[in-house]
Design a protein around this motif. Sequence first.
Motif, short mmCIF file in Angstrom:
data_model
loop_
_atom_site.label_atom_id
_atom_site.label_comp_id
_atom_site.label_asym_id
_atom_site.label_seq_id
_atom_site.Cartn_x
_atom_site.Cartn_y
_atom_site.Cartn_z
N TYR A 1 5.40 -0.72 4.58
CA TYR A 1 4.61 -1.11 5.75
C TYR A 1 5.14 -2.38 6.41
CZ TYR A 1 1.29 2.13 3.58
OH TYR A 1 0.70 3.22 3.01
N GLU A 2 5.90 -3.18 5.66
CA GLU A 2 6.51 -4.36 6.26
C GLU A 2 7.50 -3.97 7.36
OE1 GLU A 2 8.86 -8.46 4.90
OE2 GLU A 2 8.61 -6.81 3.46
N PHE A 3 8.05 -2.77 7.25
CA PHE A 3 9.04 -2.30 8.21
C PHE A 3 8.44 -1.38 9.26
CE2 PHE A 3 11.22 -3.55 4.39
CZ PHE A 3 12.30 -4.27 4.88
N ASN A 4 7.27 -0.82 8.99
CA ASN A 4 6.58 0.00 9.99
C ASN A 4 5.09 0.01 9.65
OD1 ASN A 4 5.54 1.88 11.72
ND2 ASN A 4 7.09 3.43 11.35
N SER A 5 4.36 -0.90 10.27
CA SER A 5 2.94 -1.05 9.97
C SER A 5 2.12 0.15 10.43
CB SER A 5 2.40 -2.33 10.59
OG SER A 5 2.56 -2.30 12.01
N GLN A 6 2.65 0.93 11.39
CA GLN A 6 1.89 2.07 11.89
C GLN A 6 1.70 3.16 10.83
OE1 GLN A 6 3.33 3.62 15.60
NE2 GLN A 6 2.88 1.75 16.73
N LEU A 7 2.52 3.14 9.79
CA LEU A 7 2.35 4.13 8.73
C LEU A 7 1.01 4.00 8.02
CD1 LEU A 7 5.88 4.17 7.03
CD2 LEU A 7 4.93 5.86 8.59
N ARG A 8 0.39 2.82 8.08
CA ARG A 8 -0.88 2.61 7.39
C ARG A 8 -1.96 3.57 7.87
NH1 ARG A 8 -1.17 -2.06 4.40
NH2 ARG A 8 0.43 -3.63 4.80
N GLN A 9 -1.87 4.01 9.11
CA GLN A 9 -2.93 4.90 9.64
C GLN A 9 -2.95 6.25 8.93
OE1 GLN A 9 -2.09 6.54 13.73
NE2 GLN A 9 -0.19 5.35 13.49
N TYR A 10 -1.84 6.61 8.25
CA TYR A 10 -1.77 7.87 7.53
C TYR A 10 -2.09 7.72 6.04
CZ TYR A 10 0.70 9.04 11.82
OH TYR A 10 1.04 9.20 13.14
N ALA A 11 -2.27 6.48 5.59
CA ALA A 11 -2.52 6.23 4.18
C ALA A 11 -3.99 6.47 3.85
CB ALA A 11 -2.13 4.81 3.82
N GLU A 12 -4.23 6.73 2.58
CA GLU A 12 -5.60 6.88 2.11
C GLU A 12 -6.22 5.49 1.91
OE1 GLU A 12 -6.90 9.99 2.09
OE2 GLU A 12 -4.91 10.54 2.82
N ASP A 13 -7.46 5.46 1.47
CA ASP A 13 -8.17 4.19 1.34
C ASP A 13 -7.52 3.24 0.34
OD1 ASP A 13 -10.00 5.09 3.19
OD2 ASP A 13 -11.44 5.79 1.70
N ASP A 14 -6.75 3.78 -0.59
CA ASP A 14 -6.05 2.92 -1.55
C ASP A 14 -4.71 2.43 -1.03
OD1 ASP A 14 -4.59 5.25 -1.61
OD2 ASP A 14 -4.87 5.66 -3.75
N GLY A 15 -4.39 2.77 0.23
CA GLY A 15 -3.15 2.29 0.85
C GLY A 15 -1.93 3.13 0.54
N ILE A 16 -2.10 4.23 -0.19
CA ILE A 16 -0.97 5.07 -0.59
C ILE A 16 -0.81 6.24 0.37
CG2 ILE A 16 -0.01 6.52 -2.42
CD1 ILE A 16 0.00 3.55 -3.06
N LEU A 17 0.43 6.52 0.73
CA LEU A 17 0.75 7.70 1.53
C LEU A 17 0.90 8.89 0.59
CD1 LEU A 17 3.33 5.95 3.85
CD2 LEU A 17 1.21 7.05 4.65
N ARG A 18 -0.05 9.80 0.63
CA ARG A 18 -0.05 10.93 -0.31
C ARG A 18 1.13 11.88 -0.08
NH1 ARG A 18 -2.84 8.12 -2.75
NH2 ARG A 18 -5.04 8.33 -3.28
N GLY A 19 1.69 11.87 1.13
CA GLY A 19 2.80 12.77 1.42
C GLY A 19 4.17 12.14 1.26
N ALA A 20 4.24 10.95 0.66
CA ALA A 20 5.53 10.27 0.51
C ALA A 20 6.54 11.18 -0.17
CB ALA A 20 5.34 8.99 -0.30
N TYR A 21 7.73 11.26 0.42
CA TYR A 21 8.75 12.19 -0.08
C TYR A 21 9.34 11.74 -1.41
CZ TYR A 21 8.92 14.03 4.74
OH TYR A 21 8.61 14.57 5.96
N GLY A 22 9.47 10.44 -1.60
CA GLY A 22 10.18 9.92 -2.76
C GLY A 22 9.68 10.41 -4.10
N PRO A 23 8.37 10.24 -4.41
CA PRO A 23 7.87 10.72 -5.70
C PRO A 23 8.02 12.24 -5.87
CG PRO A 23 6.33 9.17 -4.73
CD PRO A 23 7.35 9.47 -3.68
N ARG A 24 7.91 12.98 -4.78
CA ARG A 24 8.06 14.44 -4.87
C ARG A 24 9.51 14.81 -5.18
NH1 ARG A 24 3.86 17.13 -0.93
NH2 ARG A 24 2.27 15.51 -0.86
#
Length: 315
Positions: free
Chosen positions: A81-104
Amino acid sequence: MTTISGSTITELFASAVRLTIDGEKVSPRGMDTRELLDVRLLLGDPRARLLYAPPGRVLNAAFAVAETVWILSGSDAPWIYEFNSQLRQYAEDDGILRGAYGPRMRCWDGHVDQLAHALATLQGDPDSRRAVIQLYDPARDAGGHRDVPCTLGYRFHLRQGRLHMATTMRSQDLWTGLPYDIFAATTLHELMAGWLGAELGDYHHHVDSLHLYERDLDKAVTVLQPDTAAGKLPSLETPWEGFDALLADVRSGRRVHHSGWDTMAAVLASYQQWKRGHREVAVRSAEGIGGPLGEGLRAWYAALQSRGESAPLAR
């Protein structure tokens, strides 16, 4: 199928915009778009991956690098989010992006490193058709969370000493998302080719719904005839052994004694200075970064300065 080809991402992007502007008008979720269905984008030189089309479309080069490192390292950590704060709007209440590609990609179902498996598959059988990385997960993504992956998966085919890669997207926002998605995917493509000792083949980007939002149409017409195109990025080939440690160093802005990755690290370090309010330091450091990434970062700083940079960071 509509096929769009280009030797560089800038050429490919302009051609895709030209066709999509005249696409069908559809309004999923009430948002007006122009859409093309069943599109294949073919990038002839995957290292010419950084879109450069100012002033109409100025890419955040630091976010392109950061997102790539974030994905390849298997992360869903909020440092992105330091590099793109707009991503926060897609995060859940815990601040995690559930669709993040990396862990998958690196830890599917909590234990499968699909990247390592795809590499091992081609090392064991160079003609294999099973070198696949799957990102869309119905068990997770049918549940209604805010961040559903647009990318379904990646495939690799090693033929006659050349590694070809294909990405399949269920949906692609041409203006905002495509330049970043192709930057990250072609970095993966180049790395995999290097690990296999293969030449870099063609990059295929298949999109079920390629679309432009109506809000972006006025800007889109400004890139139909790009004046310039960024050149090829320096090689990123690096051994598989120690790759995760290299990514950790690059993410921290540390030199790794590899010209391509040191450039990536310098871009991240410069932008972190910018976000901490050290604008002059950031601009001076960007002036010392060579090649397309340096040029792209300087263009991004100029764009931020022209609009007063108190505005939210935009993709």
